[in-house]
Design an enzyme around this catalytic site. Structure first.
Site, PDB file in Angstrom:
ATOM      1  N   LYS A  91      55.499  71.884  12.593  1.00  0.00           N
ATOM      2  CA  LYS A  91      54.725  72.990  13.174  1.00  0.00           C
ATOM      3  C   LYS A  91      55.507  73.548  14.360  1.00  0.00           C
ATOM      4  CE  LYS A  91      50.078  73.937  15.053  1.00  0.00           C
ATOM      5  NZ  LYS A  91      48.732  73.363  15.265  1.00  0.00           N
TER       6      LYS A  91
ATOM      7  N   SER B 235      42.410  71.754  14.258  1.00  0.00           N
ATOM      8  CA  SER B 235      43.588  72.481  13.771  1.00  0.00           C
ATOM      9  C   SER B 235      44.449  71.750  12.759  1.00  0.00           C
ATOM     10  CB  SER B 235      44.473  72.905  14.952  1.00  0.00           C
ATOM     11  OG  SER B 235      43.934  74.024  15.602  1.00  0.00           O
TER      12      SER B 235
ATOM     13  N   SER C 275      44.968  75.654  13.378  1.00  0.00           N
ATOM     14  CA  SER C 275      46.199  76.394  13.574  1.00  0.00           C
ATOM     15  C   SER C 275      47.398  75.822  12.831  1.00  0.00           C
ATOM     16  CB  SER C 275      46.524  76.460  15.064  1.00  0.00           C
ATOM     17  OG  SER C 275      46.752  75.133  15.568  1.00  0.00           O
TER      18      SER C 275
END
Lengths: 66, 465
Positions: free
Chosen positions: B78, B177, B153
């Site tokens: 990420k 997330s 996210s």
């Protein structure tokens, strides 16, 4: 009511110092209104003096010697 | 033959010298080249680095010096986790040209385990908000239907794993997330106990709620990733110095006698779920019951209490981090992120302290509720993925969801696929456990996964070659 919220919001935004454009104000006001029930839920709780917040400070936590 | 290998399958083949880590990396890079124009899961693809890593793994394979089961496994990170000499943007214009000079702790640990790094994955700006269309990179799209949202996210991580572009990915979770995109993309997401995985080198959203974790196709793969990521780091003040158990040790063993707590009020009253989510949840309970577990109804504080504490802490801490840029570069942010965290700048200091006091009470209440319970089961996301153009800016203020109780308390939680609903979109179940009981979490999740055939279906788009 809406005017009162708008006035309150203008004060808060001024304190925050954020350069919000006037055309974006209504959208932020909408979000601020939706947030109020969330804040009310926090504020209505009758907390006693012994109820400490979760992030309790530990004096040794940041001492590299300990 | 190499299509859609899990980490565990790839590891077994590499251990037998039946699979070349270089060929595996090349295949993933080829899939990224073919598919990612539709999914937008990557911000940066690091082909050369991936092949260098894979060649090193292949050398170890040929010299019988493999580092472990992650050696030669292609993964991605990420884009909030710092990578040395590789841009780490947090999907924001404000960090578009930021190139760190060292790896984040979890990136470093996964590199030490021998993984091949394929690149950096899309997120929501600074790991909050989304889907945003006013950033330098587009939002990731759901591989099960690219007209639909991934949630976030850790959007790129979930999308890339679901589409088979990578075998695993790092992810982070402040208010859901990891688990929410894992739910909507039909993969497995583990948010470990607060303090188990270091956040050093991760762009923070809210210090007291941020967790580093992982996303993969199976429960076992998540256990393997967490095995490498977990461990003490003196540079993260929240990091806990305690032994890391073998997370795969209990996989496949009986869950007979375990007590699984469910909170009916959460999904019946506080956060109603879609018919497919309800069906998947009830089916999961039935499977665990048939495997010998006891399903026990328990009570907990309202999801709205957990949401209130999470939102006020998250928005306040995020605003404190971004305050200088909010004053000087307000319109360089995407609209969703800047407008949402602006609310944190409008609250009072009393609100933040009251949220932390509520947080303490919620932690105590959860611990009391589950004193004789082994794990808690809830639905994952409340419903199937919405269309990507139907997600509103302020919807997060009114739907509590099931993820936040385990951010506020810091308890470990995992979501995994429990079926498919409207339009073939995945639905999910969430399992949570007491602090540092990840081993138990994996065991219960694995028991469900092995009893179902949901791992046999991949998104249609992933079959394009």
């Amino acid at each position: 009511m809406k005017e009162a919220v708008k006035s309150e919001l203008a004060v808060l935004l001024s304190r925050a110092g954020v350069p919000l454009r006037s055309e974006d104000m209504a959208d932020i006001q909408h979000g601020w209104e939706l947030l109020q029930p969330v804040l009310t839920r926090l504020r209505q709780e009758d907390c006693d003096f012994e109820s400490e917040p979760a992030p309790i400070f530990r004096p040794d936590a940041f001492d590299p010697e300990i | 033959m190499m299509d859609f290998l899990t980490i565990a399958q790839a590891a077994a083949l590499i251990a037998k010298r039946a699979l070349s880590p270089v060929e595996l990396a090349q295949q993933c890079l080829g899939r990224i080249e073919t598919l990612d124009a539709h999914i937008h899961s990557f911000i940066t693809v690091t082909s050369e680095r991936a092949l260098d890593d894979a060649r090193a793994a292949e050398h170890r394979m040929m010299t019988s010096s493999l580092k472990g089961r992650l050696d030669g496994v292609p993964i991605a990170h990420k884009d909030i986790f710092s990578t040395r000499a590789i841009a780490t943007t947090a999907h924001s214009r404000l960090l578009e040209h930021r190139v760190p000079d060292e790896d984040a702790h979890v990136v470093s640990k996964l590199a030490e385990a021998g993984t091949s790094m394929l690149g950096k994955l899309a997120t929501h700006e600074f790991a909050l908000g989304g889907p945003s269309f006013d950033l330098p990179w587009p939002p990731a799209r759901n591989p099960w239907n690219t007209e639909h949202f991934t949630s976030g996210s850790s959007s790129g991580a979930a999308a890339a794993v679901a589409a088979g572009l990578v075998l695993g990915a790092t992810a982070s979770d402040t208010g859901g997330s990891i688990r929410e995109p894992a739910s909507l993309c039909g993969v497995v997401g583990i948010k470990p106990t607060y303090g188990l995985c270091s956040r050093t080198g991760a762009v923070p959203l809210a210090f007291s709620l941020d967790h580093a974790g992982a996303i993969a196709w199976t429960v076992e793969d998540c256990a393997l990733l967490l095995q490498a990521m977990a461990g003490y780091d003196a540079r993260d003040p929240a990091s806990r110095d305690r032994p890391v158990p073998d997370y795969t040790a209990a996989l496949g063993s009986s869950i007979r006698g375990l007590r699984i707590g469910v909170v009916p009020a959460w999904h019946e009253t506080d956060c109603p779920v879609s018919p497919a989510v309800e069906k998947g949840f009830l089916q999961a309970l039935e499977i665990w019951r048939a495997q010998g577990a006891e399903i026990v109804e328990i009570t907990m504080p309202s999801l709205y209490d957990y949401m209130a504490a999470t939102l006020v802490i998250m928005l306040s801490e995020a605003y404190a981090l971004h305050d200088p840029w909010m004053r000087s570069r307000f319109y360089d942010y995407g609209a969703l992120f800047r407008d949402r965290i602006l609310l944190g700048g409008l609250m009072g200091s009393g609100d933040y302290v009251q949220a932390q006091r509520l947080r303490q009470r919620l932690c105590i209440a959860m611990a009391k509720s589950v004193s004789d319970i082994d794990v808690i089961a809830t639905p994952g996301a409340p419903r199937e993925a919405a269309r990507i153009d139907a997600v509103t800016k302020w919807g997060f203020l009114s739907v509590p969801g099931f993820a936040k109780p385990f951010n506020v308390t810091g308890w470990p939680a995992l979501s995994l696929c429990s079926g498919f609903g409207d339009g073939g979109l995945p639905v999910s179940v969430q399992i949570a456990a007491k602090p540092f009981q990840e081993q138990l979490l994996f065991k219960v999740a694995d028991a469900f996964e092995r009893a179902t055939d949901f791992r046999g279906s991949r998104p249609t788009i992933s079959h394009i070659s």
